[in-house]
Design an enzyme around this catalytic site. Sequence first.
Site, PDB file in Angstrom:
ATOM      1  N   SER A 170       0.051  26.129 -15.993  1.00 51.11           N
ATOM      2  CA  SER A 170      -0.071  24.859 -15.275  1.00 51.11           C
ATOM      3  C   SER A 170      -0.150  25.131 -13.780  1.00 51.11           C
ATOM      4  CB  SER A 170       1.142  23.966 -15.566  1.00 51.11           C
ATOM      5  OG  SER A 170       1.168  22.846 -14.705  1.00 51.11           O
ATOM      6  N   TYR A 183      10.440  23.084 -16.418  1.00 53.09           N
ATOM      7  CA  TYR A 183       9.045  23.187 -16.836  1.00 53.09           C
ATOM      8  C   TYR A 183       8.255  24.033 -15.850  1.00 53.09           C
ATOM      9  CZ  TYR A 183       4.261  21.632 -17.903  1.00 53.09           C
ATOM     10  OH  TYR A 183       2.923  21.593 -18.209  1.00 53.09           O
ATOM     11  N   LYS A 187       6.323  27.685 -16.596  1.00 48.66           N
ATOM     12  CA  LYS A 187       4.896  27.913 -16.383  1.00 48.66           C
ATOM     13  C   LYS A 187       4.652  29.070 -15.417  1.00 48.66           C
ATOM     14  CE  LYS A 187       3.313  24.835 -19.188  1.00 48.66           C
ATOM     15  NZ  LYS A 187       2.498  25.198 -20.373  1.00 48.66           N
TER      16      LYS A 187
END
Length: 332
Positions: A170, A183, A187
């Site tokens: 991401s 998160y 990533k």
Amino acid sequence: MHKAGLLLGACVRSWKSVRMASSGVARRDPLANKVALVTASTDGIGLAIARRLAQDGAHVVVSSRKQQNVDRAVAALQGEGLSVTGTVCHVGKAEDREQLVTTAVKLHGGIDILVSNAAVNPFFGNLMDVTEEVWDKILDINVKATALMTKAVVPEMEKRGGGSVVIVASIAAYVPFPGLGPYNVSKTALLGLGKNLAIELAQSNIRVNCLAPGIIKTNFSQVLWMDKAREESLKEAMRIRRLRGTLVFSFSILSLKDYLCKQANLREKIPSIAPKAPDVSMSCRPSPQLTNKPGLGTPEDCAGIVSFLCSEDASYITGETVTVAGGAPSRL
């Protein structure tokens, strides 16, 4: 002059190859007879990738945690005349990962491509409020499962003389989204995993690359754009523009933080990212001759790049991360 001319010609040919791959005008069936596994591929980016790989000639095995999602995706893609099958796979479960590999080998005789797309994000808030349980869930699914899924397919790729792995990371790996700390960390870890795998698997002729999508309009990201007013607010905060097919993405860290906090009613919970500092903007300015047309990214914006990375056109590309985010900053 002769050497300069040869170099220019090579550059032109390489650029033409990338443009053709991105636009779908590439040579017919660049992935003919390749076998591809795509995790979390019954919706959004994963589904778009599965469709494109199949359109480019691959036999694709899609997967999801729920059987009904698998059945729906397989029916839709087979209805388009594509070579697609599917099976249930929760990537966090060893038996499901093994079943996914077994299904591909049984149906198609081997595996050439893995696209690791599965991810979770059960948390929004301050990093200091993240529980151990949340850390374990996010890192188990987003990072550890990716490594173990790759480990499971490598023996089958080696039997076929090599292969390609694409890990979906991401843009948050480079520019952390406020409130999504675990998160973001997961990533960023995937970029490191990709580079390490690329080095270790080179001897087996297996290439490993990462994809770093920006804000892509999917169910996974719908909290950011689920109604028109919210989508417009996001565009304004991140200054997103699509320029005749090219998405230009620029944003202020503080304005993005304000936007995300407002949506989650957590404005007071998340501390300022840059206290006592001026608003820091990062932008990619459009060429004067292009006209602005607001719009978020789509899953299809990611699919062609993944197909290219899995093809022979990308045979000299490994250990890299391709950002599909309309010009967002993409360096640590």
